[in-house]
Write an enzyme that holds these catalytic residues in place. Sequence first.
Site, short mmCIF file in Angstrom:
data_model
loop_
_atom_site.label_atom_id
_atom_site.label_comp_id
_atom_site.label_asym_id
_atom_site.label_seq_id
_atom_site.Cartn_x
_atom_site.Cartn_y
_atom_site.Cartn_z
N ARG A 233 4.52 -2.45 -1.87
CA ARG A 233 5.09 -1.53 -0.90
C ARG A 233 6.01 -2.27 0.05
O ARG A 233 5.67 -3.35 0.54
CB ARG A 233 3.98 -0.84 -0.09
N HIS A 281 12.75 0.97 -6.51
CA HIS A 281 11.36 1.47 -6.60
C HIS A 281 11.14 2.06 -8.00
O HIS A 281 10.80 3.24 -8.16
CB HIS A 281 11.07 2.53 -5.52
P1 NDP Z 1 -5.78 -1.65 -6.15
O1 NDP Z 1 -6.37 -0.78 -5.11
O2 NDP Z 1 -6.42 -1.68 -7.50
O3 NDP Z 1 -5.74 -3.16 -5.64
C1 NDP Z 1 -5.35 -3.50 -4.34
C2 NDP Z 1 -5.58 -5.00 -4.14
O4 NDP Z 1 -5.05 -5.36 -2.86
C3 NDP Z 1 -7.05 -5.38 -4.14
O5 NDP Z 1 -7.25 -6.59 -4.83
C4 NDP Z 1 -7.35 -5.58 -2.64
O6 NDP Z 1 -8.39 -6.53 -2.37
C5 NDP Z 1 -6.03 -6.13 -2.17
N1 NDP Z 1 -5.90 -5.92 -0.72
C6 NDP Z 1 -5.91 -4.77 -0.03
N2 NDP Z 1 -5.83 -5.00 1.29
C7 NDP Z 1 -5.77 -6.34 1.43
C8 NDP Z 1 -5.71 -7.20 2.56
N3 NDP Z 1 -5.68 -6.73 3.81
N4 NDP Z 1 -5.69 -8.53 2.34
C9 NDP Z 1 -5.73 -9.03 1.07
N5 NDP Z 1 -5.80 -8.26 -0.04
C10 NDP Z 1 -5.82 -6.93 0.14
O7 NDP Z 1 -4.25 -1.25 -6.27
P2 NDP Z 1 -3.27 -1.38 -7.53
O8 NDP Z 1 -3.34 -2.75 -8.05
O9 NDP Z 1 -3.50 -0.27 -8.48
O10 NDP Z 1 -1.85 -1.08 -6.84
C11 NDP Z 1 -1.37 -1.87 -5.77
C12 NDP Z 1 -0.21 -1.17 -5.07
O11 NDP Z 1 0.96 -1.22 -5.89
C13 NDP Z 1 -0.38 0.32 -4.83
O12 NDP Z 1 -1.17 0.54 -3.67
C14 NDP Z 1 1.03 0.82 -4.65
O13 NDP Z 1 1.38 0.80 -3.30
C15 NDP Z 1 1.86 -0.22 -5.42
N6 NDP Z 1 2.56 0.37 -6.57
C16 NDP Z 1 3.92 0.25 -6.66
C17 NDP Z 1 4.60 0.77 -7.73
C18 NDP Z 1 6.07 0.60 -7.88
O14 NDP Z 1 6.69 1.23 -8.73
N7 NDP Z 1 6.70 -0.27 -7.10
C19 NDP Z 1 3.91 1.52 -8.80
C20 NDP Z 1 2.48 1.55 -8.62
C21 NDP Z 1 1.85 1.02 -7.54
P3 NDP Z 1 -9.92 -6.29 -2.89
O15 NDP Z 1 -9.87 -6.51 -4.38
O16 NDP Z 1 -10.67 -7.31 -2.17
O17 NDP Z 1 -10.27 -4.86 -2.53
C1 OXD Z 2 3.01 4.49 -7.07
C2 OXD Z 2 4.43 4.32 -6.97
O1 OXD Z 2 2.32 4.32 -6.08
O2 OXD Z 2 5.15 4.85 -7.82
O3 OXD Z 2 2.53 4.85 -8.18
O4 OXD Z 2 4.92 3.62 -6.10
#
Ligand code: NDP
Ligand code: OXD
Length: 318
Positions: A233, A281
Amino acid sequence: MSAPVIVVAVGGDSPEQWLPEFASRWPEGRALWLDGADEADVAKADYAVVWAPGPDLLHRLKSVRALFSLGAGVDHMMGSPALPDVPVIRYVGADLTSRMSEWVVMNCLLHLRQFHAYDRAQKAHRWERPHQPGAEELTVGIMGLGVLGLDAAAKLSQVGFRLAGWSRTPKAIPGMACFDGPGGFDAFLSTTDILVSLLPLTPDTAGLVTLDVLKRLRRTGPLGAPVYINGGRGRTQRDADILAALESGVLRGASLDVFETEPLPADSRLWDAPNLFITPHAAAWSPRSDVVRHVVEQIRRHDAGLPFEHVVERARGY
Ligand code: NDP
Ligand code: OXD
């Protein structure tokens, strides 16, 4: 008992992208397109698929039992005071995960193989062969070890990169140096040559990647300076700091799919920043048919007495 109803409220899409899919995959229910739907039906709807729902829509969904996010990220709705107290389910799908890993691996390789230098040389008709380090000489440090981070890590490891990872809670992942929390951040940064962010946007991650953070990455790696790649993000970074880091040499290069302001304004100086690859994006997206399949699967699980999967934890915001 009347058939359950789902409202589809995804601005910018068309009903043809959604309603036939629901009709064929969910014959026991009824899908409504928000625009033009009867207000009483909206008020009685059991479920909704949403992207960035405003408070007005959330107030109209008076009877929902769960809300489905169109995307994997849920920051588009989690901060809303109008969010009803029902499960929020994010999208998790194999197709989206693979697309993100492709994007991450591609960008790590573009920087490893110094594609910018070749591109410049080609445009100038110059036969130049910069030194090419091996993948095993660099550590890719992944912020966010969730669904996307772990899949990207597995694929980067196959290419040969060394791996480090940083998450909120502690993890033990074979083949990866794992760090967690604010206490582990500095050690994680100092071991990282290519920083990959796959973090969700939450109050804790907002504005995390600043010039100061980028200066703490490993500076003695074979590329001469570190690289930053963000597919998570945009508001987890300060765009102005990324620009300053690229212009001053704090960063050797960067790849950004996400920005503080999207679409990236046409007059943003980032468009012309040195050694920066920009995608709009588009790193990973969710085919509508897969989202419908996932939604129907979750509703059927719940109807069968099983818990929903991929439910967002409100307190942590992801
Ligand atoms: P998940 O919820 O599976 O994983 C999130 C990870 O981030 C976890 O490992 C979590 O830690 C870690 N995390 C959260 N907060 C913190 C923090 N404060 N400090 C350190 N680590 C942290 O999400 P996804 O992997 O499925 O997706 C990640 C993000 O990718 C989505 O939220 C979305 O915003 C973005 N995205 C972007 C897309 C694009 O097209 N650009 C498409 C799809 C998603 P822990 O394991 O300890 O909980
Ligand atoms: C998602 C994205 O969150 O497209 O899936 O960014």
